[in-house]
Design a protein around this motif. Sequence first.
Motif, PDB file in Angstrom:
ATOM      1  N   MET A   1       8.415  11.711  -0.243  1.00 25.16           N
ATOM      2  CA  MET A   1       8.127  10.284  -0.378  1.00 25.16           C
ATOM      3  C   MET A   1       9.360   9.417  -0.566  1.00 25.16           C
ATOM      4  SD  MET A   1       4.950  10.047   0.100  1.00 25.16           S
ATOM      5  CE  MET A   1       4.963   8.294  -0.211  1.00 25.16           C
ATOM      6  N   LEU A   2      10.407   9.937  -1.172  1.00 24.89           N
ATOM      7  CA  LEU A   2      11.579   9.101  -1.459  1.00 24.89           C
ATOM      8  C   LEU A   2      12.250   8.537  -0.212  1.00 24.89           C
ATOM      9  CD1 LEU A   2      13.429  10.743  -4.488  1.00 24.89           C
ATOM     10  CD2 LEU A   2      12.288   8.534  -4.377  1.00 24.89           C
ATOM     11  N   PRO A   3      12.333   9.266   0.913  1.00 24.37           N
ATOM     12  CA  PRO A   3      12.924   8.638   2.106  1.00 24.37           C
ATOM     13  C   PRO A   3      12.181   7.400   2.579  1.00 24.37           C
ATOM     14  CG  PRO A   3      12.873  11.016   2.368  1.00 24.37           C
ATOM     15  CD  PRO A   3      12.110  10.707   1.114  1.00 24.37           C
ATOM     16  N   VAL A   4      10.914   7.255   2.200  1.00 17.65           N
ATOM     17  CA  VAL A   4      10.142   6.064   2.555  1.00 17.65           C
ATOM     18  C   VAL A   4      10.179   5.031   1.435  1.00 17.65           C
ATOM     19  CG1 VAL A   4       7.886   5.206   3.282  1.00 17.65           C
ATOM     20  CG2 VAL A   4       8.647   7.463   3.996  1.00 17.65           C
ATOM     21  N   LEU A   5      10.066   5.482   0.197  1.00 12.90           N
ATOM     22  CA  LEU A   5       9.989   4.557  -0.929  1.00 12.90           C
ATOM     23  C   LEU A   5      11.313   3.842  -1.184  1.00 12.90           C
ATOM     24  CD1 LEU A   5       7.895   6.694  -3.450  1.00 12.90           C
ATOM     25  CD2 LEU A   5       7.101   4.830  -1.990  1.00 12.90           C
TER      26      LEU A   5
ATOM     27  N   GLY B   1       5.625  10.094  -6.129  1.00 18.50           N
ATOM     28  CA  GLY B   1       6.747  10.146  -5.201  1.00 18.50           C
ATOM     29  C   GLY B   1       8.076   9.742  -5.811  1.00 18.50           C
ATOM     30  N   TRP B   2       8.052   9.005  -6.927  1.00 13.97           N
ATOM     31  CA  TRP B   2       9.291   8.593  -7.584  1.00 13.97           C
ATOM     32  C   TRP B   2       9.793   9.632  -8.573  1.00 13.97           C
ATOM     33  CZ3 TRP B   2      11.912   4.737  -5.614  1.00 13.97           C
ATOM     34  CH2 TRP B   2      11.256   3.677  -4.981  1.00 13.97           C
ATOM     35  N   CYS B   3       9.028  10.670  -8.836  1.00 16.35           N
ATOM     36  CA  CYS B   3       9.362  11.618  -9.905  1.00 16.35           C
ATOM     37  C   CYS B   3      10.381  12.636  -9.398  1.00 16.35           C
ATOM     38  CB  CYS B   3       8.098  12.323 -10.406  1.00 16.35           C
ATOM     39  SG  CYS B   3       8.402  13.411 -11.811  1.00 16.35           S
ATOM     40  N   GLN B   4      11.585  12.565  -9.923  1.00 15.22           N
ATOM     41  CA  GLN B   4      12.617  13.557  -9.651  1.00 15.22           C
ATOM     42  C   GLN B   4      12.850  14.475 -10.842  1.00 15.22           C
ATOM     43  OE1 GLN B   4      15.931  10.988  -8.409  1.00 15.22           O
ATOM     44  NE2 GLN B   4      15.649  11.700  -6.302  1.00 15.22           N
ATOM     45  N   LEU B   5      12.030  14.357 -11.853  1.00 17.57           N
ATOM     46  CA  LEU B   5      12.177  15.175 -13.048  1.00 17.57           C
ATOM     47  C   LEU B   5      11.647  16.579 -12.791  1.00 17.57           C
ATOM     48  CD1 LEU B   5      10.930  12.569 -15.682  1.00 17.57           C
ATOM     49  CD2 LEU B   5      13.266  12.985 -14.917  1.00 17.57           C
ATOM     50  N   ILE B   6      12.289  17.556 -13.372  1.00 19.88           N
ATOM     51  CA  ILE B   6      11.856  18.944 -13.239  1.00 19.88           C
ATOM     52  C   ILE B   6      10.804  19.204 -14.312  1.00 19.88           C
ATOM     53  CG2 ILE B   6      12.570  21.348 -13.287  1.00 19.88           C
ATOM     54  CD1 ILE B   6      15.333  20.463 -12.417  1.00 19.88           C
TER      55      ILE B   6
ATOM     56  N   HIS C   1       0.831  -1.209   0.000  1.00 17.94           N
ATOM     57  CA  HIS C   1       0.000   0.000   0.000  1.00 17.94           C
ATOM     58  C   HIS C   1       0.865   1.258   0.000  1.00 17.94           C
ATOM     59  CE1 HIS C   1      -3.992  -1.733   0.271  1.00 17.94           C
ATOM     60  NE2 HIS C   1      -3.589  -2.542   1.233  1.00 17.94           N
ATOM     61  N   VAL C   2       2.010   1.204   0.677  1.00 18.81           N
ATOM     62  CA  VAL C   2       2.920   2.351   0.677  1.00 18.81           C
ATOM     63  C   VAL C   2       3.467   2.595  -0.720  1.00 18.81           C
ATOM     64  CG1 VAL C   2       5.125   3.207   1.561  1.00 18.81           C
ATOM     65  CG2 VAL C   2       3.516   2.107   3.103  1.00 18.81           C
ATOM     66  N   LEU C   3       3.868   1.528  -1.416  1.00 12.28           N
ATOM     67  CA  LEU C   3       4.367   1.675  -2.782  1.00 12.28           C
ATOM     68  C   LEU C   3       3.291   2.223  -3.711  1.00 12.28           C
ATOM     69  CD1 LEU C   3       6.504  -1.579  -3.228  1.00 12.28           C
ATOM     70  CD2 LEU C   3       7.311   0.735  -2.791  1.00 12.28           C
TER      71      LEU C   3
END
Length: 244
Positions: free
Chosen positions: A148-152, A107-112, A97-99
Amino acid sequence: LITLKDSEYSQSNNDEESSGDAGHKIMANNVLCRILAMAVMKCLKRDFSWELWTPSLSSALSRLCLLVEEKDLLRFPLGKEKAYSNDQVLLICAFLHVLRYGRDTTGWCQLILPSPPVPTPHNHNEESPIISSESRGAESAVAASKIMLPVLQPTMPLMVECVGNINSSILIAIPKVSETKTDKDSEIEEKPLLEHVSEELRHSLMAAIVGTSFANARDIAIHAMASLRRALQNYKNSNDAKGI
């Protein structure tokens, strides 16, 4: 000097103590898995689906993932016949559920991504609303990934590494996605746990590899390929056709 009988008696006592300690450890780990699963599901409750966690809540869940990794709560099955126990299954489903929540909130998007256009006034006398860059950044996908990334990032390896230990015969009851909800019995369906985990990992790995930076995407892909290769070998060794 001790006799042979005394030596055998002391050895039997040591064996009983070691088996008793192992049983207590298994019970403690199962209780810890259930408590952690309840805590994760409590954190997932929100007013609307797109609501983001606070930084403090994200930090707390990140430490929870590290606790699961340090205690090896999902590395070794604690149930009978080398299968995951019910408490471990609850924890696995909670992390799934977290994923899913991480994918829904980008939460995975690091794109500008480009900022949304500023609305223009209808006539020249009206002043255009001033939108600060900070308010835009708070609503952007990059701002969501910082939370979100520190959790994912610690959750993904936990789920990938436990694939090889999942018995393909384990079934779970999950809500059934249907357009009509006339029949209450049709709202719940049984599904293999391995299939449920594989589907979520497929989507989450795609989002992680596409959305994160090159270095993070490379590490995630290499770790996933190595872990899934070991899982495939485990299923081949155990002659589990469904798992293969």
